[in-house]
Design a protein around this motif. Structure first.
Motif, PDB file in Angstrom:
ATOM      1  N   UNK B  24       0.960  -1.252  -0.071  1.00 45.39           N
ATOM      2  CA  UNK B  24      -0.034  -0.082  -0.146  1.00 45.39           C
ATOM      3  C   UNK B  24       0.961   1.082   0.021  1.00 45.39           C
ATOM      4  N   UNK B  25       0.776   2.011  -1.035  1.00 44.84           N
ATOM      5  CA  UNK B  25       1.535   3.132  -0.981  1.00 44.84           C
ATOM      6  C   UNK B  25       1.142   4.075  -0.197  1.00 44.84           C
ATOM      7  N   UNK B  47       9.688  -4.197 -11.444  1.00 45.85           N
ATOM      8  CA  UNK B  47       8.590  -3.559 -12.409  1.00 45.85           C
ATOM      9  C   UNK B  47       8.005  -2.306 -11.653  1.00 45.85           C
ATOM     10  N   UNK B  48       7.541  -1.503 -12.190  1.00 42.27           N
ATOM     11  CA  UNK B  48       6.687  -0.340 -11.804  1.00 42.27           C
ATOM     12  C   UNK B  48       5.475  -0.347 -12.455  1.00 42.27           C
ATOM     13  N   UNK B  49       4.547   0.204 -11.551  1.00 39.51           N
ATOM     14  CA  UNK B  49       3.241   0.343 -11.940  1.00 39.51           C
ATOM     15  C   UNK B  49       2.891   1.985 -11.675  1.00 39.51           C
ATOM     16  N   UNK B  50       2.107   2.458 -12.814  1.00 36.79           N
ATOM     17  CA  UNK B  50       1.600   3.707 -12.532  1.00 36.79           C
ATOM     18  C   UNK B  50       0.000   3.824 -13.141  1.00 36.79           C
ATOM     19  N   UNK B  69      -3.987  -1.668  -8.329  1.00 39.84           N
ATOM     20  CA  UNK B  69      -5.660  -1.518  -8.166  1.00 39.84           C
ATOM     21  C   UNK B  69      -5.796   0.037  -8.468  1.00 39.84           C
ATOM     22  N   UNK B  70      -7.201   0.225  -8.454  1.00 36.32           N
ATOM     23  CA  UNK B  70      -7.405   1.783  -8.775  1.00 36.32           C
ATOM     24  C   UNK B  70      -7.082   2.564  -7.722  1.00 36.32           C
TER      25      UNK B  70
END
Lengths: 110, 113
Positions: B24-25, B47-50, B69-70
């Motif tokens: 959780x960011x 990996x990186x997600x944005x 997730x959203x």
């Protein structure tokens, strides 16, 4: 891939001494970051550098972004026992990729 | 402001199993990156997600996958675990559209037996 050469790999110093470590690369980076990691924890951001030649301080820590954009150094003045840990440099390239150096393990003798 | 949280903190799995790690960011951060840390290889980018999309990927086999997730929370999955997957898995979040000033979570220590 890109590599960051961080040196020294480890340092054993006396409390009160100044410390210097650096990172070099054959590639250019747009941003340099310095982190400290304590055992069992994630790295904590210490200093971020965004422009070539930039010199930034955070308490007893001072870091510089090299003019060539291929290197950076971190200095710690008047070391104390809680400075013990592993220090990592990291560079961000134009492709937004973050690459870490191998780390410098710092040990401080009271 | 709460920091980056990762669950679980420790995990022991057997070879061949799969595992899912959660991150959780920091509130408001939209970028989440995953790293593997081992004594021999150091910190390696997974990996990186944005905004729910994978934006960058490191050089790891397809057994390593992730999603976002959203609400910006992210999960990382490793299938068909191997002994060499034993490591500290770190998640980092950052704000804005570029990776900078990443803030790391405490990590998940995965041991594969």
């Amino acid at each position: 891939g890109q590599q960051l050469n961080q040196s020294p790999q480890s340092m054993f110093i006396q409390e009160g001494e100044d410390v210097s470590m650096n990172c070099t690369s054959s590639s250019i980076f747009n941003t340099w970051l310095w982190y400290k990691q304590d055992p069992g924890e994630g790295p904590v951001l210490l200093i971020a550098l965004y422009k070539a030649g930039e010199l930034t301080s955070n308490g007893r820590l001072t870091a510089q972004f090299g003019i060539t954009r291929k290197d950076s150094f971190l200095n710690i003045s008047a070391s104390i026992p809680s400075d013990v840990g592993i220090y990592f440099c990291a560079g961000i390239n134009a492709g937004n990729m973050l690459t870490f150096g191998g780390g410098t393990r710092l040990m401080v003798k009271p | 402001k709460a920091g980056v949280t990762q669950t679980p903190r420790y995990l022991i799995k057997t070879r061949g199993q799969q595992v899912t790690l959660s991150c959780s960011p920091i509130s408001g951060h939209r970028s989440v990156s995953w790293y593997q840390q081992t004594p021999g290889q150091g910190l390696q980018f997974l990996f990186e997600y944005f905004s729910e999309t994978q934006r960058n990927k490191g050089n790891f086999p397809g057994r390593f996958s992730g999603r976002q997730f959203s609400n910006s929370r992210s999960e990382m999955n490793v299938s068909t675990l191997e002994l060499g997957d034993s490591a500290l898995y770190l998640c980092a979040s950052s704000s804005g559209t570029a990776i900078h000033e990443q803030y790391f979570g405490p990590g998940t220590r995965l041991t594969v037996t």
